[in-house]
Design a protein around this motif. Structure first.
Motif, PDB file in Angstrom:
ATOM      1  N   MET A  91       0.826  -1.213   0.000  1.00  8.96           N
ATOM      2  CA  MET A  91       0.000   0.000   0.000  1.00  8.96           C
ATOM      3  C   MET A  91       0.857   1.258   0.000  1.00  8.96           C
ATOM      4  SD  MET A  91      -3.018   1.064   2.676  1.00  8.96           S
ATOM      5  CE  MET A  91      -1.873   1.600   3.930  1.00  8.96           C
ATOM      6  N   ARG A  92       2.183   1.113   0.118  1.00 14.16           N
ATOM      7  CA  ARG A  92       3.033   2.289   0.276  1.00 14.16           C
ATOM      8  C   ARG A  92       2.934   3.230  -0.919  1.00 14.16           C
ATOM      9  NH1 ARG A  92       8.627  -0.179   2.931  1.00 14.16           N
ATOM     10  NH2 ARG A  92       7.674  -0.894   4.886  1.00 14.16           N
ATOM     11  N   ARG A  93       2.758   2.654  -2.112  1.00 14.11           N
ATOM     12  CA  ARG A  93       2.702   3.516  -3.289  1.00 14.11           C
ATOM     13  C   ARG A  93       1.467   4.410  -3.282  1.00 14.11           C
ATOM     14  NH1 ARG A  93       1.263  -1.528  -5.820  1.00 14.11           N
ATOM     15  NH2 ARG A  93       3.426  -1.854  -6.387  1.00 14.11           N
ATOM     16  N   TYR A  94       0.454   4.037  -2.483  1.00 17.86           N
ATOM     17  CA  TYR A  94      -0.775   4.819  -2.415  1.00 17.86           C
ATOM     18  C   TYR A  94      -0.925   5.558  -1.089  1.00 17.86           C
ATOM     19  CZ  TYR A  94      -1.898   1.662  -6.278  1.00 17.86           C
ATOM     20  OH  TYR A  94      -1.862   0.960  -7.458  1.00 17.86           O
ATOM     21  N   ALA A  95       0.143   5.592  -0.279  1.00 14.34           N
ATOM     22  CA  ALA A  95       0.061   6.198   1.058  1.00 14.34           C
ATOM     23  C   ALA A  95      -0.230   7.688   1.003  1.00 14.34           C
ATOM     24  CB  ALA A  95       1.360   5.949   1.827  1.00 14.34           C
ATOM     25  N   VAL A  96      -0.013   8.310  -0.151  1.00 17.40           N
ATOM     26  CA  VAL A  96      -0.239   9.747  -0.263  1.00 17.40           C
ATOM     27  C   VAL A  96      -1.692  10.110   0.006  1.00 17.40           C
ATOM     28  CG1 VAL A  96      -0.635   9.613  -2.765  1.00 17.40           C
ATOM     29  CG2 VAL A  96       0.125  11.760  -1.741  1.00 17.40           C
ATOM     30  N   PHE A  97      -2.626   9.203  -0.297  1.00 16.47           N
ATOM     31  CA  PHE A  97      -4.041   9.539  -0.142  1.00 16.47           C
ATOM     32  C   PHE A  97      -4.483   9.613   1.317  1.00 16.47           C
ATOM     33  CE2 PHE A  97      -3.641   7.743  -4.420  1.00 16.47           C
ATOM     34  CZ  PHE A  97      -4.140   8.787  -5.153  1.00 16.47           C
ATOM     35  N   PRO A  98      -4.199   8.612   2.162  1.00 17.18           N
ATOM     36  CA  PRO A  98      -4.534   8.793   3.584  1.00 17.18           C
ATOM     37  C   PRO A  98      -3.762   9.915   4.248  1.00 17.18           C
ATOM     38  CG  PRO A  98      -3.312   6.751   3.234  1.00 17.18           C
ATOM     39  CD  PRO A  98      -3.713   7.246   1.885  1.00 17.18           C
ATOM     40  N   ILE A  99      -2.509  10.122   3.812  1.00 20.92           N
ATOM     41  CA  ILE A  99      -1.738  11.236   4.370  1.00 20.92           C
ATOM     42  C   ILE A  99      -2.386  12.567   4.011  1.00 20.92           C
ATOM     43  CG2 ILE A  99       0.457  12.470   4.195  1.00 20.92           C
ATOM     44  CD1 ILE A  99       1.827   9.756   3.888  1.00 20.92           C
ATOM     45  N   LEU A 100      -2.833  12.686   2.758  1.00 23.96           N
ATOM     46  CA  LEU A 100      -3.502  13.911   2.324  1.00 23.96           C
ATOM     47  C   LEU A 100      -4.799  14.132   3.090  1.00 23.96           C
ATOM     48  CD1 LEU A 100      -3.643  16.290   0.307  1.00 23.96           C
ATOM     49  CD2 LEU A 100      -4.800  14.733  -1.285  1.00 23.96           C
ATOM     50  N   ALA A 101      -5.577  13.061   3.265  1.00 28.19           N
ATOM     51  CA  ALA A 101      -6.860  13.178   3.953  1.00 28.19           C
ATOM     52  C   ALA A 101      -6.681  13.559   5.419  1.00 28.19           C
ATOM     53  CB  ALA A 101      -7.635  11.865   3.837  1.00 28.19           C
ATOM     54  N   LEU A 102      -5.824  12.837   6.130  1.00 26.12           N
ATOM     55  CA  LEU A 102      -5.663  13.067   7.560  1.00 26.12           C
ATOM     56  C   LEU A 102      -4.841  14.317   7.848  1.00 26.12           C
ATOM     57  CD1 LEU A 102      -5.051   9.365   8.677  1.00 26.12           C
ATOM     58  CD2 LEU A 102      -7.166  10.688   8.812  1.00 26.12           C
ATOM     59  N   GLY A 103      -3.777  14.531   7.064  1.00 22.20           N
ATOM     60  CA  GLY A 103      -2.981  15.743   7.256  1.00 22.20           C
ATOM     61  C   GLY A 103      -3.780  16.996   6.952  1.00 22.20           C
ATOM     62  N   GLY A 104      -4.510  16.962   5.831  1.00 20.87           N
ATOM     63  CA  GLY A 104      -5.366  18.097   5.495  1.00 20.87           C
ATOM     64  C   GLY A 104      -6.461  18.298   6.517  1.00 20.87           C
ATOM     65  N   GLY A 105      -7.005  17.187   7.055  1.00 22.97           N
ATOM     66  CA  GLY A 105      -8.060  17.295   8.054  1.00 22.97           C
ATOM     67  C   GLY A 105      -7.580  17.922   9.346  1.00 22.97           C
ATOM     68  N   CYS A 106      -6.396  17.524   9.797  1.00 26.11           N
ATOM     69  CA  CYS A 106      -5.849  18.111  11.037  1.00 26.11           C
ATOM     70  C   CYS A 106      -5.581  19.603  10.861  1.00 26.11           C
ATOM     71  CB  CYS A 106      -4.568  17.385  11.431  1.00 26.11           C
ATOM     72  SG  CYS A 106      -4.827  15.673  11.970  1.00 26.11           S
ATOM     73  N   ALA A 107      -5.020  19.968   9.703  1.00 22.16           N
ATOM     74  CA  ALA A 107      -4.756  21.387   9.449  1.00 22.16           C
ATOM     75  C   ALA A 107      -6.063  22.169   9.335  1.00 22.16           C
ATOM     76  CB  ALA A 107      -3.938  21.537   8.165  1.00 22.16           C
ATOM     77  N   ALA A 108      -7.050  21.583   8.662  1.00 24.16           N
ATOM     78  CA  ALA A 108      -8.344  22.256   8.511  1.00 24.16           C
ATOM     79  C   ALA A 108      -9.041  22.402   9.856  1.00 24.16           C
ATOM     80  CB  ALA A 108      -9.222  21.485   7.534  1.00 24.16           C
ATOM     81  N   PHE A 109      -8.903  21.398  10.729  1.00 26.28           N
ATOM     82  CA  PHE A 109      -9.487  21.484  12.069  1.00 26.28           C
ATOM     83  C   PHE A 109      -8.884  22.653  12.840  1.00 26.28           C
ATOM     84  CE2 PHE A 109      -8.968  20.519  16.593  1.00 26.28           C
ATOM     85  CZ  PHE A 109     -10.299  20.434  16.992  1.00 26.28           C
TER      86      PHE A 109
ATOM     87  N   VAL B  18     -11.367  11.205   0.188  1.00 26.41           N
ATOM     88  CA  VAL B  18     -10.273  11.998   0.766  1.00 26.41           C
ATOM     89  C   VAL B  18     -10.757  13.371   1.241  1.00 26.41           C
ATOM     90  CG1 VAL B  18      -8.102  13.164   0.238  1.00 26.41           C
ATOM     91  CG2 VAL B  18      -8.422  10.773  -0.402  1.00 26.41           C
ATOM     92  N   PRO B  19     -11.413  14.190   0.378  1.00 29.45           N
ATOM     93  CA  PRO B  19     -11.890  15.486   0.890  1.00 29.45           C
ATOM     94  C   PRO B  19     -13.002  15.348   1.922  1.00 29.45           C
ATOM     95  CG  PRO B  19     -12.598  15.153  -1.386  1.00 29.45           C
ATOM     96  CD  PRO B  19     -11.627  14.070  -1.070  1.00 29.45           C
ATOM     97  N   ALA B  20     -13.771  14.243   1.866  1.00 31.90           N
ATOM     98  CA  ALA B  20     -14.807  14.028   2.880  1.00 31.90           C
ATOM     99  C   ALA B  20     -14.172  13.865   4.254  1.00 31.90           C
ATOM    100  CB  ALA B  20     -15.644  12.799   2.535  1.00 31.90           C
ATOM    101  N   VAL B  21     -13.105  13.070   4.344  1.00 31.27           N
ATOM    102  CA  VAL B  21     -12.409  12.893   5.617  1.00 31.27           C
ATOM    103  C   VAL B  21     -11.845  14.229   6.100  1.00 31.27           C
ATOM    104  CG1 VAL B  21     -10.416  11.808   6.729  1.00 31.27           C
ATOM    105  CG2 VAL B  21     -11.886  10.469   5.223  1.00 31.27           C
ATOM    106  N   THR B  22     -11.253  14.986   5.187  1.00 30.38           N
ATOM    107  CA  THR B  22     -10.674  16.282   5.545  1.00 30.38           C
ATOM    108  C   THR B  22     -11.722  17.213   6.145  1.00 30.38           C
ATOM    109  OG1 THR B  22      -8.958  16.124   3.841  1.00 30.38           O
ATOM    110  CG2 THR B  22      -9.516  18.330   4.629  1.00 30.38           C
ATOM    111  N   LEU B  23     -12.873  17.331   5.493  1.00 29.40           N
ATOM    112  CA  LEU B  23     -13.901  18.258   5.970  1.00 29.40           C
ATOM    113  C   LEU B  23     -14.629  17.725   7.207  1.00 29.40           C
ATOM    114  CD1 LEU B  23     -15.390  19.670   2.655  1.00 29.40           C
ATOM    115  CD2 LEU B  23     -13.933  20.810   4.312  1.00 29.40           C
ATOM    116  N   CYS B  24     -14.760  16.405   7.324  1.00 26.95           N
ATOM    117  CA  CYS B  24     -15.362  15.851   8.541  1.00 26.95           C
ATOM    118  C   CYS B  24     -14.490  16.161   9.751  1.00 26.95           C
ATOM    119  CB  CYS B  24     -15.554  14.344   8.397  1.00 26.95           C
ATOM    120  SG  CYS B  24     -16.977  13.859   7.400  1.00 26.95           S
ATOM    121  N   LEU B  25     -13.184  16.057   9.590  1.00 26.77           N
ATOM    122  CA  LEU B  25     -12.285  16.406  10.694  1.00 26.77           C
ATOM    123  C   LEU B  25     -12.353  17.897  11.004  1.00 26.77           C
ATOM    124  CD1 LEU B  25      -9.153  14.217   9.835  1.00 26.77           C
ATOM    125  CD2 LEU B  25     -10.868  13.822  11.611  1.00 26.77           C
ATOM    126  N   ALA B  26     -12.443  18.719   9.957  1.00 28.34           N
ATOM    127  CA  ALA B  26     -12.575  20.159  10.187  1.00 28.34           C
ATOM    128  C   ALA B  26     -13.875  20.471  10.919  1.00 28.34           C
ATOM    129  CB  ALA B  26     -12.527  20.901   8.855  1.00 28.34           C
TER     130      ALA B  26
END
Length: 273
Positions: free
Chosen positions: A1-19, A227-235
């Motif tokens: 899954m490492r080649r696709y790790a950018v997507f959870p990182i984007l979702a969770l990292g963006g969510g924490c920053a948006a929060f 991905v953006p759903a997770v980001t905005l839900c965290l925000a």
């Protein structure tokens, strides 16, 4: 899954920053007496820009994912995993969604001590009862979907009834109508746009998830909404409210769990765009 790790990182990292930005906006971006937005508040503008940037980045990055054909794995084969940690995320999220429904039901029945209880009229209580019943039902329907992803040994996952995955989508569409009906009385768009948009993207992500049960699953489309759903839900967690916090936290966990499970399957299969 490492080649696709950018997507959870984007979702969770963006969510924490948006929060963090959303929380700062609530503390400094609204007049304490009137609730009106402070003109030019940098935190509100930054939160909106960040949300747009996450969606744009996801739109570009999904090209790395395979464009699945008509013979794409059916649900739950495309999400099956023996990793208890990944399963725990989705299951815990489902329980939080159901708990959000129970909180609304309790408020609608007049249980004291819940946030906003004193402000509920008889009509509001009836609406809250409907909202709670639908949200709890969404959690109930999502539970067997999350449980079906458990893979033991080499056991082949059984076919899944797609109607079970569509039912939460229908429940949450009605929730969207009720939530927007409540929020639309607020003239300050900045106060509720995050919550509404998070719910819209959650519905779209779950709809794309249900497509896998009908042989119409598309990885790129599912990831593009999840991905953006997770980001905005965290925000949205910064907006407060017992039911809203439980629901948005649960939606973020559920979608993160399904996202990681699907990316793990893609990684095992060695799919490369």
């Amino acid at each position: 899954m490492r080649r696709y790790a950018v997507f959870p990182i984007l979702a969770l990292g963006g969510g924490c920053a948006a929060f963090a930005l959303r929380l700062a906006q609530w503390r400094t971006g609204f007049e304490p007496d009137t609730g009106l937005p402070v003109p030019g508040c940098p935190f509100g503008i930054a939160a909106a820009v960040l949300a747009a940037a996450v969606f744009a980045a996801c739109l570009l990055l999904v090209r790395r994912l395979p464009e699945q054909a008509e013979d794409a794995p059916l649900f739950p084969a495309g999400f099956s995993t023996a990793d208890a940690g990944l399963l725990t995320l989705a299951v815990a999220g489902v329980f939080l969604i159901a708990a959000a429904g129970l909180a609304d039901l309790a408020a609608g029945m007049g249980v004291q001590g819940l946030p906003g209880m004193a402000l509920l009229s008889a009509a509001d209580r009836r609406e809250r009862l409907l909202l709670g019943a639908l949200t709890a039902a969404a959690g109930v329907f999502l539970f067997p979907a999350a449980a079906a992803c458990r893979r033991g040994g080499r056991e082949k996952p059984r076919a899944f009834n797609g109607a079970v995955l569509l039912a939460p989508v229908v429940c949450l569409v009605v929730r969207l109508v009720l939530v927007y009906r409540q929020d639309s009385t607020n003239p300050v768009l900045a106060a509720f746009w995050v919550e509404v948009l998070a719910l819209v993207l959650t519905i779209l992500a779950l709809y794309r998830l249900s497509a896998f049960a009908y042989g119409a699953g598309r990885t790129r489309r599912f990831v593009l909404y999840a991905v953006p759903a997770v980001t905005l839900c965290l925000a949205s967690l910064a907006d407060g409210g017992l039911s809203a916090v439980l629901f948005n936290g649960g939606a973020a966990l559920t979608l993160t769990g399904f996202l990681l499970q699907h990316l793990a399957v893609l990684g095992r299969c060695g799919d490369v765009q």
